[in-house]
Design a protein around this motif. Sequence first.
Motif, mmCIF file in Angstrom:
data_model
loop_
_atom_site.group_PDB
_atom_site.id
_atom_site.type_symbol
_atom_site.label_atom_id
_atom_site.label_comp_id
_atom_site.label_asym_id
_atom_site.label_seq_id
_atom_site.Cartn_x
_atom_site.Cartn_y
_atom_site.Cartn_z
ATOM 1 N N VAL A 74 0.819 -1.113 0.064
ATOM 2 C CA VAL A 74 -0.082 0.014 0.046
ATOM 3 C C VAL A 74 0.877 1.178 -0.057
ATOM 4 O O VAL A 74 0.818 2.173 -0.830
ATOM 5 C CB VAL A 74 -0.997 -0.057 1.256
ATOM 6 N N HIS A 80 -6.123 -1.558 -2.813
ATOM 7 C CA HIS A 80 -7.120 -2.886 -3.283
ATOM 8 C C HIS A 80 -8.446 -2.455 -2.558
ATOM 9 O O HIS A 80 -8.520 -2.200 -1.511
ATOM 10 C CB HIS A 80 -6.458 -3.905 -2.673
ATOM 11 N N PRO A 82 -11.332 -4.275 -2.180
ATOM 12 C CA PRO A 82 -11.979 -5.515 -1.826
ATOM 13 C C PRO A 82 -13.395 -5.967 -2.391
ATOM 14 O O PRO A 82 -14.053 -5.025 -2.358
ATOM 15 C CB PRO A 82 -11.682 -6.287 -0.483
ATOM 16 N N ARG A 86 -17.394 -4.358 2.043
ATOM 17 C CA ARG A 86 -16.406 -4.497 3.109
ATOM 18 C C ARG A 86 -16.032 -3.163 3.817
ATOM 19 O O ARG A 86 -14.949 -2.609 3.990
ATOM 20 C CB ARG A 86 -15.201 -5.159 2.938
ATOM 21 N N VAL A 87 -17.224 -2.321 3.890
ATOM 22 C CA VAL A 87 -17.065 -0.906 4.637
ATOM 23 C C VAL A 87 -17.059 -1.187 5.931
ATOM 24 O O VAL A 87 -17.401 -2.489 6.479
ATOM 25 C CB VAL A 87 -18.065 0.062 4.241
ATOM 26 N N PHE A 88 -16.481 -0.379 6.825
ATOM 27 C CA PHE A 88 -16.567 -0.580 8.203
ATOM 28 C C PHE A 88 -17.762 -0.213 9.049
ATOM 29 O O PHE A 88 -17.978 1.291 8.834
ATOM 30 C CB PHE A 88 -15.292 0.380 8.940
ATOM 31 N N MET A 91 -18.860 2.546 11.735
ATOM 32 C CA MET A 91 -18.054 4.084 11.528
ATOM 33 C C MET A 91 -18.359 4.942 10.488
ATOM 34 O O MET A 91 -19.192 4.455 9.581
ATOM 35 C CB MET A 91 -16.384 3.699 11.138
ATOM 36 N N GLU A 95 -15.125 8.413 8.702
ATOM 37 C CA GLU A 95 -13.790 7.785 9.265
ATOM 38 C C GLU A 95 -13.501 6.812 8.628
ATOM 39 O O GLU A 95 -12.267 6.438 8.362
ATOM 40 C CB GLU A 95 -14.587 7.207 10.700
ATOM 41 N N GLU A 98 -10.802 8.380 6.158
ATOM 42 C CA GLU A 98 -9.899 8.804 6.675
ATOM 43 C C GLU A 98 -8.895 7.448 6.782
ATOM 44 O O GLU A 98 -7.758 7.474 6.795
ATOM 45 C CB GLU A 98 -9.967 9.314 8.060
ATOM 46 N N LEU A 99 -9.740 6.232 7.121
ATOM 47 C CA LEU A 99 -8.808 4.963 7.379
ATOM 48 C C LEU A 99 -8.111 4.594 6.021
ATOM 49 O O LEU A 99 -7.127 3.954 6.145
ATOM 50 C CB LEU A 99 -9.832 3.978 7.917
ATOM 51 N N PHE A 102 -4.540 5.698 6.143
ATOM 52 C CA PHE A 102 -3.765 5.107 7.106
ATOM 53 C C PHE A 102 -2.438 5.569 7.330
ATOM 54 O O PHE A 102 -2.066 5.837 8.470
ATOM 55 C CB PHE A 102 -4.292 4.069 7.760
ATOM 56 N N LEU A 103 -1.928 5.144 6.269
ATOM 57 C CA LEU A 103 -0.501 5.100 6.334
ATOM 58 C C LEU A 103 -0.044 6.259 5.795
ATOM 59 O O LEU A 103 1.630 6.334 5.745
ATOM 60 C CB LEU A 103 0.082 3.997 5.274
ATOM 61 N N ARG A 147 -12.431 5.204 -0.451
ATOM 62 C CA ARG A 147 -11.753 4.841 0.560
ATOM 63 C C ARG A 147 -10.291 4.287 -0.012
ATOM 64 O O ARG A 147 -9.266 4.595 0.476
ATOM 65 C CB ARG A 147 -12.394 3.860 1.539
ATOM 66 N N ALA A 148 -10.446 3.468 -1.041
ATOM 67 C CA ALA A 148 -9.197 3.274 -1.583
ATOM 68 C C ALA A 148 -8.642 4.334 -2.311
ATOM 69 O O ALA A 148 -7.210 4.343 -2.293
ATOM 70 C CB ALA A 148 -9.645 1.882 -2.685
#
Lengths: 234, 316
Positions: A74, A80, A82, A86-88, A91, A95, A98-99, A102-103, A147-148
Amino acid sequence: MLSVKDINVYYGAIHALKGVSFEIKGGEIVTLIGANGAGKSTILKTISGLLKPKSGTIEFAGQPIHGKVAQEIVKRGMSHCPEGRRVFANMSVEENLELGAFLRNDKKGIAEDLESVYVRFPRLRERSKQMAGTLSGGEQQMLAMGRALMARPKLLLLDEPSMGLAPLLVREIFNIVQEINKSGTTVLLVEQNANMALSIAHRAYVIETGKIVLAGAAQELASSDEIKKAYLGG
Amino acid sequence: MNKRFFIGIAISLVFYGVVQALISGEILNDFYIDTLVMLGVNIILAVSLNLINGFTGQFSIGHAGFMSIGAYVSAIMTTNLGYSFPLGLLCGCLAAAVAGLIIGFPTLRLKGDYLAIATLGFGEIIRIVWLNNDYVGGAAGLNGIERVTNWSWIFFGVLVAVVVIQNIVKSTHGRAMISVRENEIAAEAMGINVTKYKVIAFVVGAFFAGMAGAFSAHYFYGIAPTSYNFMKSFEILVFVVLGGLGSTAGTIIGTILLTLLFTYLQDIPEWRMVIYSMILILTMIFRPKGLLGNVDVTKFFKKGGASKNGGTTTTP
C-alpha cells in the motif's frame, strides 16, 4: 507498471493459480474477466499482499513486491478495493475515508484528497457523518472506492465493483472508474460483468480455472465469437 | 487532552476525596470498602477485556489467566521475596503483558470460536501450572499476603486503566483496532497491520488484568488457583457483554450493576443465581448489544449531541 510472471498460488492443497503472467502499463485500465471461481479475486489478493504466491514474481514500478506484506505494498502506491464492499459498518463515512489514508502522514494532502473524493462522490459528502452500515449498496461501493482512493494510489485494484448493484448504478460506477483512470490512476478491474468491463477497459485477460486463456485489446475480445458465447450471453 | 478530559478527571478526584473522607471518618464500614475494592478490580478487568473483545473484536475468554499471573507474580515478589508492593505490582503487570505477547502471536491467526477455545485453554493451563507448583502453594495457594491495597490504590488503578484505554481507543491506533473488528480484510487492504494491533490489544489488556490480579491478591490476604478458573473469565466477559461491547462507559456501568447485584444477593443465596441469570437473559433480549452497546456516551456532551447519527446503528 505492474508485471506478474508465472505465479502459482495454493489454498492448502488446491492449486488456485497455475502460472499466471500478465502486465499492466501506466495509465491503462486492464480487466480480468472470467467465471465464478476462475481465480480473479485470488490474483488481486496475491498482488496486494493478502495472499503469498508459492512461486513466481510480481514487480510493481520496477521493484519486486511478491512476499511483501500488504502495508508495504500500500505504501508503494497500490490500493486494493476488496470484493463485497467491506466498509467499516459501525464507523461514519468520513472515518472510513480517513482510514483509507492510514499510512499517510501529510495532513494537507489527506485533506485535499478527502475533498476530491467528496467532489467525485457528492453522495458521500451528504452522508459524511452517517454510519457506513446504513448506506445503500451503491453508496457503500462508492465509499469503498473512495476509501481506496484516499491512499492516493498509482494503481487501483477494483474487485467486482458491480456486484449486487442495479444496472443504472453499475453504469454510474463504471463511468467513475473511467474518470478515475483519466485523472491519472492505472486501474486493474476484476469483473463478472464482462460486457461492461470490456466497454471501458483498454486491454483484457480471460481467466479460466486458474490460467489465462486469452489476452488482447478489450474491443477485439468484445467482438470475438468465443468470448461472446462464453461470457457475453450470445 | 481537552477541556472535557480535565473536567472528567476533576470530578473523579472529587469523588475520590469524598469517599476517602468517608473512609477516614469511619462512616463507611469494612463491608463497603470490600465492595469498593471488588468494584475497582472488576472494572479494571472488564475495561481491559473490552479493549480486546469490544474494540478489537477478538473473542478472548482467558482473562482470568492473565489476572492470575498478575496476582501470583506480585504475591511472590512481596510475600516470598520481600520486595515492596509497587515493585511487585509492576512486575505482576509486566509478567501478564509478556504472557499476552506470548499467547498473542501464535493464537491471533485464529478467529472467532477457535480463538475463544485457544484462550480458554491458555487460562486453564496457567491455572494448572499454579496448581501443580509447590513453590506457590499448590492447591492451597499462597497465603499470608499483606493487605496493601486500599481505596487510593484501587481508585488510581481504575483511573489509570480507564484513561490509558480510552486514549488508545480514541487515537489512530484505536481507529485501526476498531477497523480490525469491523472488517479484517478491508483493514489489511488499507495497509493496517492487523496482527500488530491484535497483539497490542492483547498485551495492554493483559497488563491491566495483571494489575487487577495484583490488587485483589493484596487485599484478600491469600490467593488460590480455583479463584482463576474459567468461570472467572466468563464472569468478566458477562460484565463486558451486558454493559456493551465496544463501550467503555457501558462496561463500567454493567460491571457496577452486576457486582452490586451479586453482592446484595448474597443474603438470599438460594435465589442468587436464578435472579442473576434472569437479568442476563432479559438484558440480552431487550438490549442485545448490551446496555450501552456501540453508543459513544461522549457524543452526548458534544455540540449537537448524538441524536442524529451517533446512537443507533444497523448492520445490514
